[in-house]
Design a protein around this motif. Structure first.
Motif, PDB file in Angstrom:
ATOM      1  N   MET A   1       0.791  -1.107   0.200  1.00 47.99           N
ATOM      2  CA  MET A   1       0.102  -0.014   0.452  1.00 47.99           C
ATOM      3  C   MET A   1       0.809   1.569   0.284  1.00 47.99           C
ATOM      4  SD  MET A   1      -3.145  -0.905  -0.363  1.00 47.99           S
ATOM      5  CE  MET A   1      -3.987   1.051   0.046  1.00 47.99           C
ATOM      6  N   MET A   2       2.060   0.816   1.228  1.00 44.54           N
ATOM      7  CA  MET A   2       2.787   2.477   0.612  1.00 44.54           C
ATOM      8  C   MET A   2       3.825   3.187  -0.384  1.00 44.54           C
ATOM      9  SD  MET A   2       5.880   2.441   3.335  1.00 44.54           S
ATOM     10  CE  MET A   2       7.030   3.748   3.085  1.00 44.54           C
ATOM     11  N   LEU A   3       4.340   1.618  -1.494  1.00 40.81           N
ATOM     12  CA  LEU A   3       5.382   2.211  -2.509  1.00 40.81           C
ATOM     13  C   LEU A   3       3.402   2.143  -3.301  1.00 40.81           C
ATOM     14  CD1 LEU A   3       6.874   0.838  -4.768  1.00 40.81           C
ATOM     15  CD2 LEU A   3       5.900  -1.029  -4.905  1.00 40.81           C
ATOM     16  N   SER A   4       2.093   1.857  -3.654  1.00 40.48           N
ATOM     17  CA  SER A   4       1.635   2.910  -4.802  1.00 40.48           C
ATOM     18  C   SER A   4       0.915   4.105  -4.288  1.00 40.48           C
ATOM     19  CB  SER A   4       0.039   1.449  -4.375  1.00 40.48           C
ATOM     20  OG  SER A   4      -0.743   2.285  -4.837  1.00 40.48           O
ATOM     21  N   LEU A   5       0.836   4.052  -3.226  1.00 37.46           N
ATOM     22  CA  LEU A   5       0.257   4.716  -2.364  1.00 37.46           C
ATOM     23  C   LEU A   5       1.745   6.361  -2.895  1.00 37.46           C
ATOM     24  CD1 LEU A   5      -1.586   7.514  -0.783  1.00 37.46           C
ATOM     25  CD2 LEU A   5      -0.271   6.389   1.003  1.00 37.46           C
ATOM     26  N   LEU A   6       2.172   5.621  -2.932  1.00 39.51           N
ATOM     27  CA  LEU A   6       4.157   7.035  -3.195  1.00 39.51           C
ATOM     28  C   LEU A   6       4.103   7.129  -4.388  1.00 39.51           C
ATOM     29  CD1 LEU A   6       6.671   6.107  -0.549  1.00 39.51           C
ATOM     30  CD2 LEU A   6       5.702   8.249  -0.362  1.00 39.51           C
ATOM     31  N   ASN A   7       4.136   6.546  -5.330  1.00 37.34           N
ATOM     32  CA  ASN A   7       4.067   6.318  -6.678  1.00 37.34           C
ATOM     33  C   ASN A   7       3.249   6.842  -6.883  1.00 37.34           C
ATOM     34  OD1 ASN A   7       6.820   5.283  -6.959  1.00 37.34           O
ATOM     35  ND2 ASN A   7       6.027   2.891  -7.443  1.00 37.34           N
ATOM     36  N   MET A   8       2.109   6.778  -6.841  1.00 40.11           N
ATOM     37  CA  MET A   8       0.656   7.839  -6.961  1.00 40.11           C
ATOM     38  C   MET A   8       0.309   8.830  -6.988  1.00 40.11           C
ATOM     39  SD  MET A   8      -3.677   7.814  -6.387  1.00 40.11           S
ATOM     40  CE  MET A   8      -2.962   8.546  -4.547  1.00 40.11           C
ATOM     41  N   LYS A   9       1.367   9.774  -5.866  1.00 38.72           N
ATOM     42  CA  LYS A   9       0.835  10.638  -5.285  1.00 38.72           C
ATOM     43  C   LYS A   9       1.794  11.111  -6.123  1.00 38.72           C
ATOM     44  CE  LYS A   9      -1.574  11.622  -1.934  1.00 38.72           C
ATOM     45  NZ  LYS A   9      -3.301  12.232  -2.450  1.00 38.72           N
ATOM     46  N   LEU A  10       3.503  10.641  -6.547  1.00 44.60           N
ATOM     47  CA  LEU A  10       4.314  11.095  -7.350  1.00 44.60           C
ATOM     48  C   LEU A  10       4.583  10.895  -8.322  1.00 44.60           C
ATOM     49  CD1 LEU A  10       7.728   9.109  -5.238  1.00 44.60           C
ATOM     50  CD2 LEU A  10       7.211  11.538  -5.408  1.00 44.60           C
ATOM     51  N   ARG A  11       3.663  10.576  -9.354  1.00 39.21           N
ATOM     52  CA  ARG A  11       3.249  10.526 -10.352  1.00 39.21           C
ATOM     53  C   ARG A  11       1.925  11.788 -10.760  1.00 39.21           C
ATOM     54  NH1 ARG A  11      -0.061   6.020 -11.620  1.00 39.21           N
ATOM     55  NH2 ARG A  11      -2.293   7.243 -10.405  1.00 39.21           N
ATOM     56  N   ASP A  12       1.485  11.645  -9.751  1.00 39.50           N
ATOM     57  CA  ASP A  12      -0.325  12.572  -9.954  1.00 39.50           C
ATOM     58  C   ASP A  12       0.117  14.570  -9.389  1.00 39.50           C
ATOM     59  OD1 ASP A  12      -1.278  10.978 -11.417  1.00 39.50           O
ATOM     60  OD2 ASP A  12      -3.042  10.252 -10.097  1.00 39.50           O
ATOM     61  N   GLU A  13       0.201  13.877  -8.441  1.00 41.30           N
ATOM     62  CA  GLU A  13       0.273  15.433  -8.086  1.00 41.30           C
ATOM     63  C   GLU A  13       2.096  15.775  -7.010  1.00 41.30           C
ATOM     64  OE1 GLU A  13      -1.884  15.594  -4.418  1.00 41.30           O
ATOM     65  OE2 GLU A  13      -3.077  13.527  -5.034  1.00 41.30           O
ATOM     66  N   PHE A  14       2.859  15.663  -7.204  1.00 43.59           N
ATOM     67  CA  PHE A  14       4.247  16.111  -7.103  1.00 43.59           C
ATOM     68  C   PHE A  14       5.505  15.949  -7.964  1.00 43.59           C
ATOM     69  CE2 PHE A  14       2.124  14.790  -3.165  1.00 43.59           C
ATOM     70  CZ  PHE A  14       2.140  16.942  -2.787  1.00 43.59           C
ATOM     71  N   SER A  15       6.213  16.756  -7.627  1.00 45.52           N
ATOM     72  CA  SER A  15       7.232  16.556  -9.203  1.00 45.52           C
ATOM     73  C   SER A  15       8.354  15.930  -9.033  1.00 45.52           C
ATOM     74  CB  SER A  15       7.401  17.706  -9.451  1.00 45.52           C
ATOM     75  OG  SER A  15       7.920  18.723  -8.920  1.00 45.52           O
ATOM     76  N   ASP A  16       8.565  15.681  -7.401  1.00 44.95           N
ATOM     77  CA  ASP A  16       9.900  15.099  -6.860  1.00 44.95           C
ATOM     78  C   ASP A  16       9.146  14.259  -5.119  1.00 44.95           C
ATOM     79  OD1 ASP A  16      10.294  16.661  -5.065  1.00 44.95           O
ATOM     80  OD2 ASP A  16      11.418  18.269  -6.724  1.00 44.95           O
ATOM     81  N   LEU A  17      10.459  13.778  -5.090  1.00 40.66           N
ATOM     82  CA  LEU A  17      10.242  13.499  -3.275  1.00 40.66           C
ATOM     83  C   LEU A  17      10.140  14.225  -2.359  1.00 40.66           C
ATOM     84  CD1 LEU A  17       9.504  10.904  -2.033  1.00 40.66           C
ATOM     85  CD2 LEU A  17      11.642  10.303  -1.759  1.00 40.66           C
ATOM     86  N   ASP A  18      11.154  14.824  -2.351  1.00 40.45           N
ATOM     87  CA  ASP A  18      10.626  16.132  -1.182  1.00 40.45           C
ATOM     88  C   ASP A  18       9.668  17.481  -1.378  1.00 40.45           C
ATOM     89  OD1 ASP A  18      13.533  15.635  -0.563  1.00 40.45           O
ATOM     90  OD2 ASP A  18      14.207  16.844  -1.813  1.00 40.45           O
ATOM     91  N   LYS A  19       9.281  17.542  -2.521  1.00 39.14           N
ATOM     92  CA  LYS A  19       7.961  18.093  -2.829  1.00 39.14           C
ATOM     93  C   LYS A  19       6.677  16.919  -1.751  1.00 39.14           C
ATOM     94  CE  LYS A  19       8.859  21.214  -6.168  1.00 39.14           C
ATOM     95  NZ  LYS A  19       9.820  20.716  -7.290  1.00 39.14           N
ATOM     96  N   LEU A  20       6.530  15.724  -1.802  1.00 36.88           N
ATOM     97  CA  LEU A  20       5.191  15.149  -1.228  1.00 36.88           C
ATOM     98  C   LEU A  20       5.790  15.215  -0.253  1.00 36.88           C
ATOM     99  CD1 LEU A  20       4.449  11.931  -2.243  1.00 36.88           C
ATOM    100  CD2 LEU A  20       4.836  12.048  -0.184  1.00 36.88           C
ATOM    101  N   ILE A  21       6.833  14.792   0.860  1.00 42.62           N
ATOM    102  CA  ILE A  21       7.858  14.650   1.941  1.00 42.62           C
ATOM    103  C   ILE A  21       6.884  16.215   2.763  1.00 42.62           C
ATOM    104  CG2 ILE A  21       9.830  14.793   3.269  1.00 42.62           C
ATOM    105  CD1 ILE A  21       9.229  12.004   2.120  1.00 42.62           C
ATOM    106  N   GLY A  22       7.534  17.164   2.436  1.00 42.92           N
ATOM    107  CA  GLY A  22       7.606  18.952   2.499  1.00 42.92           C
ATOM    108  C   GLY A  22       6.005  19.388   3.281  1.00 42.92           C
ATOM    109  N   TYR A  23       4.878  19.010   1.979  1.00 41.43           N
ATOM    110  CA  TYR A  23       3.774  18.531   2.024  1.00 41.43           C
ATOM    111  C   TYR A  23       2.800  17.987   2.954  1.00 41.43           C
ATOM    112  CZ  TYR A  23      -0.980  19.474   0.421  1.00 41.43           C
ATOM    113  OH  TYR A  23      -2.506  19.939  -0.150  1.00 41.43           O
ATOM    114  N   TYR A  24       3.271  17.035   3.291  1.00 43.27           N
ATOM    115  CA  TYR A  24       3.036  15.706   4.183  1.00 43.27           C
ATOM    116  C   TYR A  24       3.635  15.744   5.149  1.00 43.27           C
ATOM    117  CZ  TYR A  24      -0.405  14.683   0.190  1.00 43.27           C
ATOM    118  OH  TYR A  24      -1.700  14.019  -0.276  1.00 43.27           O
TER     119      TYR A  24
END
Length: 62
Positions: A11-34
């Motif tokens: 679930m973690m893999l799926s969630l991370l990759n979905m968010k990276l694909r659809d909402e965030f241009s890199d991991l640091d932006k996803l990490i910072g947002y949440y």
């Protein structure tokens, strides 16, 4: 939100990759947002054989 310390790795893999694909241009932006702990996420993913690939902005199994 998902518990990145103890939640199901698939679930973690799926969630991370979905968010990276659809909402965030890199991991640091996803990490910072949440307000997540990058070290915990990377360690859990690496433990299961997944690594973040910046070129494709995804976690992939190596």
């Amino acid at each position: 939100m998902f518990n990145f310390e103890s939640g199901d790795i698939n679930m973690m893999l799926s969630l991370l990759n979905m968010k990276l694909r659809d909402e965030f241009s890199d991991l640091d932006k996803l990490i910072g947002y949440y307000s997540l702990n990058k070290e915990i996420i990377l360690k859990r993913m690496e433990k299961e054989g997944y690594f973040y690939n910046e070129e494709v902005n995804q976690f992939r199994k190596i």
